[in-house]
Scaffold this active site. Structure first.
Site, PDB file in Angstrom:
ATOM      1  N   LYS A  44      54.879  48.362  37.437  1.00  0.00           N
ATOM      2  CA  LYS A  44      54.824  49.123  38.692  1.00  0.00           C
ATOM      3  C   LYS A  44      55.846  48.613  39.706  1.00  0.00           C
ATOM      4  CE  LYS A  44      50.411  48.443  39.657  1.00  0.00           C
ATOM      5  NZ  LYS A  44      49.996  47.583  38.534  1.00  0.00           N
TER       6      LYS A  44
ATOM      7  N   ARG B 276      42.967  50.386  44.595  1.00  0.00           N
ATOM      8  CA  ARG B 276      42.649  49.634  43.379  1.00  0.00           C
ATOM      9  C   ARG B 276      41.234  49.957  42.897  1.00  0.00           C
ATOM     10  NH1 ARG B 276      46.993  45.817  42.554  1.00  0.00           N
ATOM     11  NH2 ARG B 276      46.330  44.188  41.138  1.00  0.00           N
TER      12      ARG B 276
ATOM     13  N   ARG C 197      55.747  36.156  32.100  1.00  0.00           N
ATOM     14  CA  ARG C 197      56.505  36.507  33.307  1.00  0.00           C
ATOM     15  C   ARG C 197      56.831  35.258  34.134  1.00  0.00           C
ATOM     16  NH1 ARG C 197      54.201  41.130  37.190  1.00  0.00           N
ATOM     17  NH2 ARG C 197      52.446  39.721  37.446  1.00  0.00           N
TER      18      ARG C 197
ATOM     19  N   ARG D 121      53.588  32.927  38.449  1.00  0.00           N
ATOM     20  CA  ARG D 121      52.590  33.292  39.450  1.00  0.00           C
ATOM     21  C   ARG D 121      51.274  32.601  39.131  1.00  0.00           C
ATOM     22  NH1 ARG D 121      52.596  39.745  40.610  1.00  0.00           N
ATOM     23  NH2 ARG D 121      50.357  39.372  40.435  1.00  0.00           N
TER      24      ARG D 121
ATOM     25  N   ARG E 236      42.037  39.940  35.261  1.00  0.00           N
ATOM     26  CA  ARG E 236      42.679  41.069  35.961  1.00  0.00           C
ATOM     27  C   ARG E 236      42.620  42.342  35.119  1.00  0.00           C
ATOM     28  NH1 ARG E 236      48.192  38.329  36.801  1.00  0.00           N
ATOM     29  NH2 ARG E 236      48.937  40.271  37.714  1.00  0.00           N
TER      30      ARG E 236
HETATM   31  P1  AMP Z   1      49.477  42.722  42.112  1.00  0.00           P
HETATM   32  O1  AMP Z   1      50.705  42.046  42.596  1.00  0.00           O
HETATM   33  O2  AMP Z   1      49.399  44.175  42.508  1.00  0.00           O
HETATM   34  O3  AMP Z   1      49.235  42.512  40.637  1.00  0.00           O
HETATM   35  O4  AMP Z   1      48.251  42.036  42.865  1.00  0.00           O
HETATM   36  C1  AMP Z   1      47.965  40.660  42.694  1.00  0.00           C
HETATM   37  C2  AMP Z   1      46.548  40.384  43.151  1.00  0.00           C
HETATM   38  O5  AMP Z   1      46.425  40.702  44.553  1.00  0.00           O
HETATM   39  C3  AMP Z   1      45.461  41.203  42.476  1.00  0.00           C
HETATM   40  O6  AMP Z   1      45.062  40.662  41.226  1.00  0.00           O
HETATM   41  C4  AMP Z   1      44.349  41.138  43.506  1.00  0.00           C
HETATM   42  O7  AMP Z   1      43.714  39.878  43.497  1.00  0.00           O
HETATM   43  C5  AMP Z   1      45.138  41.249  44.824  1.00  0.00           C
HETATM   44  N1  AMP Z   1      45.303  42.656  45.208  1.00  0.00           N
HETATM   45  C6  AMP Z   1      46.461  43.384  45.203  1.00  0.00           C
HETATM   46  N2  AMP Z   1      46.234  44.638  45.617  1.00  0.00           N
HETATM   47  C7  AMP Z   1      44.904  44.715  45.888  1.00  0.00           C
HETATM   48  C8  AMP Z   1      44.052  45.752  46.335  1.00  0.00           C
HETATM   49  N3  AMP Z   1      44.508  46.994  46.567  1.00  0.00           N
HETATM   50  N4  AMP Z   1      42.741  45.458  46.527  1.00  0.00           N
HETATM   51  C9  AMP Z   1      42.265  44.225  46.303  1.00  0.00           C
HETATM   52  N5  AMP Z   1      43.000  43.202  45.840  1.00  0.00           N
HETATM   53  C10 AMP Z   1      44.315  43.445  45.639  1.00  0.00           C
END
Ligand code: AMP
Length: 216
Positions: free
Chosen positions: A13, A88, A127, A160, A171
């Site tokens: 994404k 989400r 990654r 990360r 996740r």
């Molecule tokens: P991402 O970079 O989108 O994979 O997000 C990394 C982490 O941030 C996720 O695993 C969640 O812990 C948190 N996170 C990101 N977006 C959201 C969201 N819309 N709602 C809740 N937690 C989020």
């Protein structure tokens, strides 16, 4: 143009969002990036978010919805935006819908990137990211020229804190339970388009352009 990018963690994404937002000159709003920025700067939000992120859990909706609403209220979102990683879950989608309805705004496209589970685990656990410029690499499929060093800015690459195998599996479980129901949610409004994210990055982007390109 207002776009929502859906898909499991590791679907690409962020990479596709970068290209779309450059092409369409709209802001890229990634809730994950906002949280990581706050963690890096040790803000109160960052401290709170870290407790959830490191375990692979979602940050509470009330906190996340507020951040997105504040961001969408900024001037640069007037001509559109791309949401990456938000909503989400269904509750966040409902909150977004209410917010947009109040502003008389509508989402134009929901792009759902689909990737098989084994590839997701492989992509996420291999990654590596640059903490300085945000460039992303993969130890096998996209290694930097010099091991462990960012090609673009020379910074030392990191993994990360949520790309370790336990967090990755959590996740993916959270995605199945909470995020996947959004496919059904957005199918009702006929907005959703599926994209095969197993293809090479450029081909995925071509497919996205074919779906949204005319709206530029
Ligand atoms: P991402 O970079 O989108 O994979 O997000 C990394 C982490 O941030 C996720 O695993 C969640 O812990 C948190 N996170 C990101 N977006 C959201 C969201 N819309 N709602 C809740 N937690 C989020």
């Amino acid at each position: 143009m207002r776009i929502i990018l859906l898909g499991p963690p590791g679907a690409g994404k962020g990479t596709q969002a970068e290209r779309i937002t450059n092409d369409f000159k709209i802001p890229h709003i990634s809730t994950g990036d906002i949280f990581r920025y706050n963690i890096k700067n040790n803000t109160e939000l960052g401290k709170l978010a870290k407790q959830y992120i490191d375990k692979g859990l979602l940050v509470p909706d009330a906190v996340t919805n507020k951040i997105v609403e504040d961001r969408l209220s900024k001037d640069d979102c007037k001509n559109g935006f791309l949401l990456d990683g938000y909503p989400r879950n269904v509750s966040q989608a409902e909150s977004l819908e209410k917010f947009l309805a109040n502003e008389n705004l509508k989402i134009d496209h929901v792009l759902n990137i689909i990737v098989d589970r084994d590839s997701l685990v492989e992509r996420l656990s291999g990654r590596r990211v640059c903490p300085s410029c945000g460039a992303t690499y993969h130890v096998v499929t996209k290694p930097p020229k010099i091991e462990g060093i960012c090609d673009k800015c020379g910074e030392k690459l990191i993994q990360r804190t949520d790309d370790n195998i336990e967090s990755v599996l959590k996740r993916l479980e959270v995605y199945e339970d909470e995020t996947k129901p959004l496919i059904e949610y957005y199918s009702k409004t006929n907005l959703i388009r599926n994209i095969d994210g197993n293809k090479p990055v450029n081909e995925v982007y071509n497919d996205i352009q074919a779906l949204i390109g005319d709206d530029k």
